[in-house]
Design an enzyme around this catalytic site. Sequence first.
Site, mmCIF file in Angstrom:
data_model
loop_
_atom_site.group_PDB
_atom_site.id
_atom_site.type_symbol
_atom_site.label_atom_id
_atom_site.label_comp_id
_atom_site.label_asym_id
_atom_site.label_seq_id
_atom_site.Cartn_x
_atom_site.Cartn_y
_atom_site.Cartn_z
ATOM 1 N N HIS A 239 1.172 -1.175 0.473
ATOM 2 C CA HIS A 239 -0.158 -0.024 0.336
ATOM 3 C C HIS A 239 0.828 1.287 0.199
ATOM 4 C CE1 HIS A 239 -3.241 2.351 1.164
ATOM 5 N NE2 HIS A 239 -2.696 3.307 2.034
ATOM 6 N N GLU A 243 1.336 4.423 -3.160
ATOM 7 C CA GLU A 243 0.839 5.356 -3.809
ATOM 8 C C GLU A 243 2.283 6.502 -3.663
ATOM 9 O OE1 GLU A 243 -1.673 7.128 -3.151
ATOM 10 O OE2 GLU A 243 -2.655 4.869 -2.712
ATOM 11 N N LYS A 246 2.643 6.315 -7.101
ATOM 12 C CA LYS A 246 1.541 6.289 -8.080
ATOM 13 C C LYS A 246 2.229 8.074 -7.971
ATOM 14 C CE LYS A 246 -1.724 5.285 -6.783
ATOM 15 N NZ LYS A 246 -3.740 5.510 -5.891
ATOM 16 N N ASN A 247 2.477 8.866 -6.887
ATOM 17 C CA ASN A 247 3.169 9.655 -6.443
ATOM 18 C C ASN A 247 4.317 10.389 -7.506
ATOM 19 O OD1 ASN A 247 0.364 10.592 -5.133
ATOM 20 N ND2 ASN A 247 1.760 9.727 -3.158
#
Length: 413
Positions: A239, A243, A246-247
């Site tokens: 998780h 994230e 993606k950022n």
Amino acid sequence: MRITRRCFGHIPKMLDFYSQFNPSPLSIKQFIDFGLSACERKSFTFLRKELPVRLANIMQEIHLLPEHLLRMPSVGIVNNLYITSFEEIIHFEKLEISDTTLDKFCQALIKIRNRHADVVEVMAKGIIELKESHDVDAHMENNIQYFLDRFFMSRVSIRMLINQHTLLFGGVLNGHSRHVGCIDPSCDVISVIKDAYENARFLCDQYYLASPELVVKSHNDVECGNEIKIVYVPSHLYHILFELFKNSMRAVMEYYGDSDTYPPVEVTIVRGKEDICVKMSDRGGGIPRSYMDQLFKYMYSTAPQPSKSDAHTVPLAGYGYGLPLSRLYARYLHGDLVLLSCEGYGTDAVIYLKALSNEANELLPIFNKTSTKFYRTPLATADWSSSCGGGMATRQLNMGQSNGHRLPNGIGV
């Protein structure tokens, strides 16, 4: 819908009773040791007391939130979900332990987990409802930030307990024979990194028609030459990494625009005596220092909210909860997530994980006089000049930090 609507009968008394007790934090080693012995009766005896304690501790804090937020429909929905689940758990408080009771308890836990699956999104909608209907001052925002960190951390811990019990005793395997519940005693960090990268890359390719490559380096200072393994919950690490990928990808793609080539995202894993560090470095233009404090705030996002008309496309950003929740997952077992940025170049995100399983203890919120006082104490008057209102320099410093502004070329939240 008023938030107290479902609080009737014996529930308030039971909440008061269970909230007097502190949660009992466990370490990853304790989870593993118990899972290997796998006694369902012991697990049931522990959880029928521990789950109401954890639920009651955070439910008492809901009622300390600003009145405007308590009136939001989505917050009322969340509160009712918790009351329902609390009622269902305390039903087992004094039942005789039998095979039938154990089976019903396991089924109740699965039902509760499914019921709470969308709590993050529903609570996020409650915050949006508040922002759309009321002015949110600094004191209210501070209260909400404090509460959501504790609320979501409590949620992570409760799901951890439920997942361990249902995976060990519910007859549903998670597909990994070596796992103890949801814990991997020999979690391959590089494998999780590559899995998270590939899934983030798929989204990036869909959205931007290209994506940066991945470069992975590792250094094991404790077991020279060996792969870096950790006793951990792979889904939690995934998780966080997903994230961050993606950022970083979003930052790189938007910083370089229509370029034919994009610099890779570099990930370095280091095993030390106390910590395992995972550092993700991108060259996505970095983030101005004046924006850094905003990145972990739930009421701030650099990306537009998901559109209902875009239900079939998965954006690389959403409600703005990615970084705050990722940091909670890291901190849950006494790790951390830290961002370091060079404006005009790129950003480093460092995940710290406890290397030793007996030191990876749960970090849990406790409802007490200190937490109660926080909600009722106004923001302290600043004792440094740059934090005080009124001066021209201060007003210039604060400009651009309101929620409506977008971070230029930085990691998206």
